[in-house]
Write a protein that holds these residues in place. Structure first.
Motif, PDB file in Angstrom:
ATOM      1  N   THR A  74       0.835  -1.200   0.000  1.00  0.00           N
ATOM      2  CA  THR A  74       0.000   0.000   0.000  1.00  0.00           C
ATOM      3  C   THR A  74       0.866   1.246   0.000  1.00  0.00           C
ATOM      4  O   THR A  74       0.670   2.162  -0.802  1.00  0.00           O
ATOM      5  CB  THR A  74      -0.912   0.026   1.255  1.00  0.00           C
ATOM      6  OG1 THR A  74      -1.742  -1.122   1.250  1.00  0.00           O
ATOM      7  CG2 THR A  74      -1.768   1.271   1.287  1.00  0.00           C
ATOM      8  N   ARG A 132       1.110   3.729  -3.265  1.00  0.00           N
ATOM      9  CA  ARG A 132       0.686   5.131  -3.113  1.00  0.00           C
ATOM     10  C   ARG A 132       1.839   6.080  -3.436  1.00  0.00           C
ATOM     11  O   ARG A 132       1.630   7.130  -4.019  1.00  0.00           O
ATOM     12  CB  ARG A 132       0.179   5.383  -1.699  1.00  0.00           C
ATOM     13  CG  ARG A 132      -1.200   4.834  -1.468  1.00  0.00           C
ATOM     14  CD  ARG A 132      -1.710   5.180  -0.090  1.00  0.00           C
ATOM     15  NE  ARG A 132      -3.038   4.630   0.116  1.00  0.00           N
ATOM     16  CZ  ARG A 132      -3.564   4.399   1.297  1.00  0.00           C
ATOM     17  NH1 ARG A 132      -2.887   4.674   2.391  1.00  0.00           N
ATOM     18  NH2 ARG A 132      -4.773   3.893   1.397  1.00  0.00           N
ATOM     19  N   GLY A 181       1.994   6.575  -6.952  1.00  0.00           N
ATOM     20  CA  GLY A 181       0.839   7.265  -7.522  1.00  0.00           C
ATOM     21  C   GLY A 181      -0.323   6.375  -7.882  1.00  0.00           C
ATOM     22  O   GLY A 181      -1.231   6.806  -8.593  1.00  0.00           O
ATOM     23  N   ALA A 182      -0.340   5.134  -7.401  1.00  0.00           N
ATOM     24  CA  ALA A 182      -1.478   4.259  -7.673  1.00  0.00           C
ATOM     25  C   ALA A 182      -2.689   4.765  -6.904  1.00  0.00           C
ATOM     26  O   ALA A 182      -2.573   5.206  -5.764  1.00  0.00           O
ATOM     27  CB  ALA A 182      -1.160   2.824  -7.262  1.00  0.00           C
ATOM     28  N   TYR A 183      -3.820   4.730  -7.539  1.00  0.00           N
ATOM     29  CA  TYR A 183      -5.048   5.173  -6.889  1.00  0.00           C
ATOM     30  C   TYR A 183      -5.593   4.053  -6.010  1.00  0.00           C
ATOM     31  O   TYR A 183      -5.487   2.889  -6.330  1.00  0.00           O
ATOM     32  CB  TYR A 183      -6.106   5.554  -7.913  1.00  0.00           C
ATOM     33  CG  TYR A 183      -5.763   6.744  -8.765  1.00  0.00           C
ATOM     34  CD1 TYR A 183      -4.972   7.767  -8.280  1.00  0.00           C
ATOM     35  CD2 TYR A 183      -6.237   6.849 -10.050  1.00  0.00           C
ATOM     36  CE1 TYR A 183      -4.665   8.864  -9.060  1.00  0.00           C
ATOM     37  CE2 TYR A 183      -5.941   7.946 -10.838  1.00  0.00           C
ATOM     38  CZ  TYR A 183      -5.153   8.949 -10.334  1.00  0.00           C
ATOM     39  OH  TYR A 183      -4.857  10.032 -11.105  1.00  0.00           O
ATOM     40  N   GLY A 184      -6.215   4.406  -4.933  1.00  0.00           N
ATOM     41  CA  GLY A 184      -6.863   3.444  -4.060  1.00  0.00           C
ATOM     42  C   GLY A 184      -7.576   4.167  -2.946  1.00  0.00           C
ATOM     43  O   GLY A 184      -7.146   5.221  -2.494  1.00  0.00           O
ATOM     44  N   ILE A 185      -8.697   3.608  -2.528  1.00  0.00           N
ATOM     45  CA  ILE A 185      -9.483   4.237  -1.474  1.00  0.00           C
ATOM     46  C   ILE A 185      -9.044   3.716  -0.114  1.00  0.00           C
ATOM     47  O   ILE A 185      -8.731   4.462   0.788  1.00  0.00           O
ATOM     48  CB  ILE A 185     -10.979   3.969  -1.694  1.00  0.00           C
ATOM     49  CG1 ILE A 185     -11.414   4.596  -3.029  1.00  0.00           C
ATOM     50  CG2 ILE A 185     -11.816   4.515  -0.554  1.00  0.00           C
ATOM     51  CD1 ILE A 185     -12.773   4.190  -3.493  1.00  0.00           C
ATOM     52  N   ASP A 236      -8.074  -3.916  -2.591  1.00  0.00           N
ATOM     53  CA  ASP A 236      -8.235  -2.543  -2.146  1.00  0.00           C
ATOM     54  C   ASP A 236      -9.610  -2.499  -1.507  1.00  0.00           C
ATOM     55  O   ASP A 236     -10.623  -2.402  -2.198  1.00  0.00           O
ATOM     56  CB  ASP A 236      -8.141  -1.576  -3.330  1.00  0.00           C
ATOM     57  CG  ASP A 236      -8.191  -0.132  -2.886  1.00  0.00           C
ATOM     58  OD1 ASP A 236      -8.134   0.112  -1.666  1.00  0.00           O
ATOM     59  OD2 ASP A 236      -8.295   0.746  -3.753  1.00  0.00           O
ATOM     60  N   ALA A 241      -8.697  -2.997 -10.707  1.00  0.00           N
ATOM     61  CA  ALA A 241      -8.474  -1.543 -10.761  1.00  0.00           C
ATOM     62  C   ALA A 241      -8.154  -1.152 -12.199  1.00  0.00           C
ATOM     63  O   ALA A 241      -7.980  -2.001 -13.075  1.00  0.00           O
ATOM     64  CB  ALA A 241      -7.328  -1.154  -9.828  1.00  0.00           C
ATOM     65  N   THR A 243      -3.324   2.077 -12.406  1.00  0.00           N
ATOM     66  CA  THR A 243      -3.170   1.669 -11.004  1.00  0.00           C
ATOM     67  C   THR A 243      -2.591   0.267 -10.914  1.00  0.00           C
ATOM     68  O   THR A 243      -1.703   0.005 -10.100  1.00  0.00           O
ATOM     69  CB  THR A 243      -4.521   1.751 -10.273  1.00  0.00           C
ATOM     70  OG1 THR A 243      -4.927   3.126 -10.238  1.00  0.00           O
ATOM     71  CG2 THR A 243      -4.427   1.207  -8.857  1.00  0.00           C
ATOM     72  N   ARG A 283       0.407  11.533 -13.631  1.00  0.00           N
ATOM     73  CA  ARG A 283       0.868  10.289 -12.993  1.00  0.00           C
ATOM     74  C   ARG A 283       2.219   9.864 -13.560  1.00  0.00           C
ATOM     75  O   ARG A 283       3.051   9.301 -12.847  1.00  0.00           O
ATOM     76  CB  ARG A 283      -0.176   9.187 -13.156  1.00  0.00           C
ATOM     77  CG  ARG A 283      -1.453   9.504 -12.376  1.00  0.00           C
ATOM     78  CD  ARG A 283      -2.512   8.480 -12.625  1.00  0.00           C
ATOM     79  NE  ARG A 283      -2.336   7.359 -11.706  1.00  0.00           N
ATOM     80  CZ  ARG A 283      -3.040   6.232 -11.776  1.00  0.00           C
ATOM     81  NH1 ARG A 283      -3.940   6.062 -12.716  1.00  0.00           N
ATOM     82  NH2 ARG A 283      -2.825   5.267 -10.911  1.00  0.00           N
TER      83      ARG A 283
END
Length: 194
Positions: free
Chosen positions: A65, A69, A72-76, A99, A107, A111, A143
């Motif tokens: 994680t 991050r 620059g990987a997106y994730g909630i 995720d 994803a 990502t 990105r």
């Protein structure tokens, strides 16, 4: 299928399972009860993993994680280890990064690429040689810039470690890198010039 052809070829193992379009599957008249039983068993296994967790894998998922991050990987939510419904539930290969409740494999392309790069980089000690084919694939310009900055910082500094080789067709990549970080490679008549 209409001719009723039986073929003995290199993919013999597939016909020894009840997978889609296999001989065993085609020979089975009623698959609904078996599918329902397997779905119920898999849900129970997934719920067990979700409630009990996989503590031996959680540290790696947390590190993934952080690294994803950073690239620059997106994730909630933070990544965690969870059962993936597309994998066989009887081996460690069925455990995948999630995720939240969604497998990271679902994803977006950018990502997934950044998360994969992050996981691969964290599995190698300092001094890795990173090879990236077309860094721009699946990434928006902001990105690309961010990922290049992180990669540049990881191999730069006063004590550089490792190398990054990448190919690109993106003007964003060319603008982001300094002139001494770029090389144009051409092959003419079997001869390489850099």
């Amino acid at each position: 299928a209409l001719f009723g052809i039986v073929r003995l070829g290199p993919e013999i193992e597939q016909h020894l399972t009840w997978g889609r379009y296999t001989a065993l599957s085609n020979a089975t008249n009623d698959r609904d009860a078996a599918v329902s039983t397997l779905a119920e068993a898999f849900r129970a296994a997934r719920d067990h993993v979700d409630t009990k967790g996989l503590p031996t894998l959680s540290d790696v998922a947390t590190a993934a994680t952080t690294e994803a991050r950073r690239l620059g990987a997106y994730g909630i939510a933070g990544y965690r280890a969870g059962l993936d419904t597309q994998r066989t539930p009887m081996s460690l290969a069925s455990v995948a990064l999630h995720d939240g409740v969604v497998p990271v494999r679902l994803a977006g392309l950018g990502t997934r690429r950044l998360a994969s790069l992050a996981v691969q980089r964290m599995s190698v000690k300092d001094g890795a040689i990173v090879l990236i084919d077309e860094i721009e694939h699946g990434l928006e310009p902001h990105r690309i810039r961010h990922a290049l900055k992180v990669l540049r910082d990881s191999v730069g500094g006063t004590h550089p470690r490792g190398q990054v080789f990448l190919t690109t067709h993106s003007p964003t990549t060319l603008v982001e890198l300094a002139h001494h970080q770029l090389a144009i490679c051409r092959v003419a008549a079997g001869r390489l010039t850099v």
